[in-house]
Design a protein around this motif. Structure first.
Motif, short mmCIF file in Angstrom:
data_model
loop_
_atom_site.label_atom_id
_atom_site.label_comp_id
_atom_site.label_asym_id
_atom_site.label_seq_id
_atom_site.Cartn_x
_atom_site.Cartn_y
_atom_site.Cartn_z
N ASP A 191 -36.77 0.68 -8.04
CA ASP A 191 -35.92 0.18 -6.96
C ASP A 191 -34.53 0.78 -7.12
OD1 ASP A 191 -34.14 -2.49 -8.11
OD2 ASP A 191 -35.79 -1.73 -9.32
N ILE A 192 -33.79 0.80 -6.04
CA ILE A 192 -32.45 1.40 -6.04
C ILE A 192 -31.48 0.40 -5.42
CG2 ILE A 192 -30.99 3.24 -5.11
CD1 ILE A 192 -33.56 4.99 -5.06
N CYS B 91 -24.53 -0.27 7.57
CA CYS B 91 -24.11 -1.21 6.52
C CYS B 91 -22.59 -1.13 6.40
CB CYS B 91 -24.76 -0.86 5.19
SG CYS B 91 -26.56 -0.91 5.22
N ARG B 92 -21.96 -2.27 6.21
CA ARG B 92 -20.51 -2.31 6.11
C ARG B 92 -20.05 -1.97 4.69
NH1 ARG B 92 -18.87 -1.39 11.05
NH2 ARG B 92 -19.65 -2.94 12.55
N ALA B 93 -18.80 -1.50 4.59
CA ALA B 93 -18.23 -1.18 3.28
C ALA B 93 -18.34 -2.38 2.35
CB ALA B 93 -16.77 -0.77 3.44
N GLY B 94 -18.82 -2.12 1.13
CA GLY B 94 -18.97 -3.19 0.15
C GLY B 94 -20.29 -3.91 0.21
N GLU B 95 -21.05 -3.69 1.27
CA GLU B 95 -22.36 -4.35 1.40
C GLU B 95 -23.35 -3.70 0.43
OE1 GLU B 95 -25.83 -5.20 4.78
OE2 GLU B 95 -23.86 -4.40 5.37
N GLU B 96 -24.00 -4.51 -0.37
CA GLU B 96 -24.92 -4.02 -1.38
C GLU B 96 -26.36 -4.21 -0.89
OE1 GLU B 96 -25.82 -5.62 -5.75
OE2 GLU B 96 -23.79 -4.77 -5.58
N ILE B 97 -27.16 -3.17 -0.97
CA ILE B 97 -28.56 -3.29 -0.55
C ILE B 97 -29.47 -2.84 -1.69
CG2 ILE B 97 -27.98 -2.89 1.87
CD1 ILE B 97 -29.26 -0.10 1.53
N ILE C 11 -33.30 -1.16 -2.34
CA ILE C 11 -34.39 -0.44 -1.68
C ILE C 11 -35.56 -0.32 -2.64
CG2 ILE C 11 -35.07 1.73 -0.61
CD1 ILE C 11 -32.12 2.16 0.12
N THR C 12 -36.74 -0.69 -2.18
CA THR C 12 -37.98 -0.52 -2.92
C THR C 12 -38.96 0.26 -2.05
OG1 THR C 12 -39.10 -2.52 -2.14
CG2 THR C 12 -37.58 -2.75 -4.02
N SER C 13 -40.09 0.60 -2.61
CA SER C 13 -41.11 1.32 -1.84
C SER C 13 -41.65 0.47 -0.70
CB SER C 13 -42.26 1.75 -2.75
OG SER C 13 -41.80 2.68 -3.71
N GLN C 14 -41.52 -0.85 -0.81
CA GLN C 14 -42.02 -1.76 0.22
C GLN C 14 -40.97 -2.10 1.28
OE1 GLN C 14 -42.58 -2.50 -3.23
NE2 GLN C 14 -44.46 -1.30 -2.91
N SER C 15 -39.78 -1.52 1.16
CA SER C 15 -38.70 -1.85 2.09
C SER C 15 -39.07 -1.52 3.53
CB SER C 15 -37.42 -1.10 1.72
OG SER C 15 -36.92 -1.55 0.49
N ASP C 16 -38.66 -2.39 4.45
CA ASP C 16 -38.88 -2.14 5.88
C ASP C 16 -38.15 -0.88 6.35
OD1 ASP C 16 -40.40 -4.43 6.01
OD2 ASP C 16 -38.75 -5.70 6.72
N LEU C 17 -37.17 -0.45 5.57
CA LEU C 17 -36.43 0.76 5.94
C LEU C 17 -37.34 1.97 6.06
CD1 LEU C 17 -33.33 0.22 3.63
CD2 LEU C 17 -33.31 0.17 6.13
N GLY D 208 -16.82 7.69 2.70
CA GLY D 208 -16.96 6.74 1.61
C GLY D 208 -17.68 7.33 0.41
N MET D 209 -17.52 6.68 -0.73
CA MET D 209 -18.21 7.05 -1.96
C MET D 209 -19.35 6.06 -2.18
SD MET D 209 -16.36 9.57 -3.63
CE MET D 209 -16.29 9.28 -5.40
N PHE D 210 -20.47 6.55 -2.72
CA PHE D 210 -21.61 5.69 -3.03
C PHE D 210 -21.55 5.23 -4.49
CE2 PHE D 210 -23.20 8.20 0.56
CZ PHE D 210 -23.61 7.16 1.40
N TYR D 211 -22.05 4.03 -4.72
CA TYR D 211 -22.07 3.47 -6.07
C TYR D 211 -23.44 2.85 -6.33
CZ TYR D 211 -17.01 4.00 -5.83
OH TYR D 211 -15.75 4.52 -5.69
N PHE D 212 -23.88 2.92 -7.60
CA PHE D 212 -25.17 2.35 -8.00
C PHE D 212 -24.90 1.37 -9.14
CE2 PHE D 212 -25.82 6.62 -6.36
CZ PHE D 212 -26.78 6.40 -5.39
#
Length: 450
Positions: free
Chosen positions: A88-89, A108-114, A116-122, A136-140
Motif C-alpha cells: 500500500d502507498i 485532493c486538497r493540499a495536506g489531504e492524506e490518502i 492506495i492499495t491494489s483494491q482501491s476504487d481509484l 506541490g511536493m509529494f510526501y510519503f
C-alpha cells in the motif's frame, strides 16, 4: 507612439518564436518556458521595447530551457528499500493534487492524506494512476528513509501488478540529481568534490536511462544502492548549488559516456598498478607507507575475524574445510573464492566457487563479523564486507582450522571515483576536472546532448 512600439516588440517576439519552432519543434511545454524566458530577458524594465541581444545569448536561452526538460523515471522502493513492490502507498502533497485513471480524475486538497492499495476504487478503469500537482511536493509519511519529511518533485505513476504496487517518480534529471547528491555525499564536503560527484551522478543516470536496465518496472533506475541513492537525505543548499553549477555536464570517453561508477573510500588504488597477483596485493595492502590522499580515513584499512562454525550455521555447508581466494582482478579485489567441505545434502567433500566481488562479500558477511577500523572503532551488522580488497589469514586451534582473520582496505567496490579521495583532493586545491581525471583517466567533460 508607445502602443506602436509595444506592438512592434510583440511582432518581433512572435517572428523570433517562429524561427525557434522550426528549429526545435512545437513542444507545448518547451514553448511556454521559452516564451517566458525570452520575455523576461529581452523586454526592458518599462515594457516598451525589446532590447538588442546577440545570437549567442538567444541560443543559450533556448538550450537552457530545452535542456531542463530531460526527464527521468525513478522507481521508489518500499520501506527500507526492501522491495520494488508496495502493498500500500500512503501519500500527500503540500499543494492540491490530482489523481487520474484513464478518463476519470479525483482532486485532493493540499495536506489531504490518502492510502492506495491494489483494491482501491481509484483503479476502476485502468491499472495505472497518474498523480500530479500544480507546483506541490509529494510526501510519503510511511516510507522509511534515513530522514523524514523528504519531498518529491515532479509527478507520480502508480501501477497495479500481481506482485503489488509499483511507484515511479517522474521528474527532471537536474531535480533528480538534487535528491541524489546529499544522499551520496555529505554536504559538508568541499565544493569541488560535490561538483565532481554531481557530474558522476549525472553521467551514471543517463547511462542507466539509455541501457533500459529497469525497463521492466517502467523506470530508468531505482532509488537504492542498486543504482544510486535518491532522496534518502534532505536537500541542501551546497549540494543543490553543485548540481546547478555543473548543469548538463557529463564524462565522455572514446566518444561514449564514461563508466561513472563511484564508491566511498579506496585502499590506495592506483590506475597504473596491477595487483592481480596474490603476493603483490598482499605486499600492497600491508605496506607501512600509506600513499593515498585518504590514508587517514577510518575505512582505509580495517580488519575482522570469522569462525567457520558461524558460516556453516548460516549456509548449506555442513562442514567447511577451507576458504581460498583463487582469483583477483587487476585492482586486487577478490573475484573468486573457493569453498571446500561437505554440503548438508551430501556425504562427499566438494569444492565450489563463489564468483564475483559482491557475492564474496555477501557470503563472508554471513558470519556476522565485527569490523575494526584503523582508528580502533568498531562496526557491526554488515550485510556485505566493506570491500573485496581482502586477505584471508587462517586461524587454527587444537581441533585444526577454525576460521580466518581478514585484513581489508577501503569501502565499496573500488571502481571509479573514491568519494573520500575526492574530498581530500579538493581540500588540497584540486578542481573537479582534476579530481575526475585522476580517477577516470583520459576523459572529456562536456555538455551532454542525446
Amino acid at each position: 507612439m508607445k502602443k506602436i512600439i509595444i506592438l512592434c516588440g510583440l511582432l518581433l517576439l512572435t517572428f523570433f518564436w517562429g524561427i525557434l519552432e522550426l528549429k526545435y519543434g512545437s513542444h507545448t511545454e518547451n514553448r511556454k518556458k521559452l516564451i517566458t524566458v525570452l520575455q523576461q530577458e529581452n523586454m526592458d524594465q518599462t515594457g516598451t521595447g525589446i532590447q538588442e541581444d546577440t545570437e549567442t545569448q538567444k541560443e543559450n536561452v533556448v538550450q537552457t530551457a530545452l535542456g531542463s526538460e530531460r526527464e527521468i523515471r525513478v522507481l521508489l522502493k518500499s520501506d527500507g528499500y526492501a522491495s520494488e513492490y508496495h502493498t500500500d502507498i500512503c501519500l500527500t502533497s503540500d499543494g492540491d493534487y490530482k489523481i487520474r485513471n484513464g478518463e476519470n480524475s479525483s482532486l485532493c486538497r493540499a495536506g489531504e492524506e490518502i492510502r492506495i492499495t491494489s483494491q482501491s476504487d481509484l483503479f476502476a478503469k485502468e491499472d495505472v494512476l497518474q498523480v500530479s500537482s500544480d507546483g506541490g511536493m509529494f510526501y510519503f509519511p510511511e516510507l522509511g528513509r534515513a530522514e523524514e519529511d523528504i519531498g518529491y518533485e515532479g509527478s507520480l505513476e502508480i501501477r497495479k501488478t500481481d506482485q503489488g504496487l509499483l511507484l515511479v517518480n517522474v521528474l527532471s534529471l537536474e531535480d533528480y540529481l538534487c535528491g541524489v547528491l546529499p544522499s551520496e555525499m555529505s554536504a559538508s564536503f568541499p565544493t569541488e568534490a560535490l561538483k565532481a560527484q554531481a557530474i558522476c551522478a549525472r553521467t551514471y543516470a543517463i547511462q542507466q536511462q539509455e541501457s533500459g536496465r529497469a525497463k521492466a518496472y517502467g523506470a530508468d533506475l531505482d532509488d537504492s544502492t542498486s543504482y544510486q541513492v535518491y532522496n534518502n537525505r534532505c536537500h541542501g543548499e551546497e549540494t543543490d548549488q553543485a548540481v546547478k553549477e555543473t548543469a548538463g555536464l557529463v564524462m565522455m570517453q572514446d566518444g561514449v559516456l564514461a563508466d561513472a561508477r563511484y564508491y566511498s573510500t579506496s585502499c590506495g588504488l592506483d590506475l597504473h598498478m596491477d595487483l592481480s597477483e596474490d603476493s603483490v596485493f598482499a605486499a600492497f595492502l600491508q605496506e607501512d607507507k600509506k600513499r593515498s590522499v585518504e590514508a587517514e580515513e577510518p575505512m582505509y584499512r580495517w580488519k575482522t575475524s570469522i569462525r567457520l562454525s558461524d558460516l556453516q550455521a548460516k549456509t548449506e555447508w555442513k562442514r567447511i574445510e577451507s576458504l581460498e581466494i583463487t582469483e583477483r582482478d587487476d585492482r586486487g579485489a577478490a573475484v573468486c573464492l573457493e569453498v571446500a567441505g561437505q554440503k548438508s545434502t551430501g556425504r562427499k567433500s566438494v569444492c565450489e566457487k563463489i564468483e564475483g566481488e559482491y557475492q564474496i562479500r555477501q557470503f563472508l558477511a554471513l558470519a556476522d563479523p565485527v569490523i575494526t577500523l584503523q582508528d580502533e572503532s568498531t562496526r557491526e551488522g554488515w550485510q556485505l564486507l566493506p570491500s573485496a580488497f581482502i586477505l584471508l589469514n587462517p586461524v587454527t586451534e587444537e581441533e585444526g582450522l577454525t576460521g580466518y582473520e581478514i585484513l581489508g582496505g577501503g569501502y565499496g567496490h573500488g571502481e571509479g571515483l573514491s568519494q573520500n579521495g575526492a574530498k581530500h583532493m579538493a581540500e588540497q586545491g584540486e578542481n573537479y576536472e582534476e579530481i575526475l581525471k585522476n580517477y577516470y583517466g583520459a576523459i572529456e567533460i562536456v555538455r551532454y546532448s542525446s
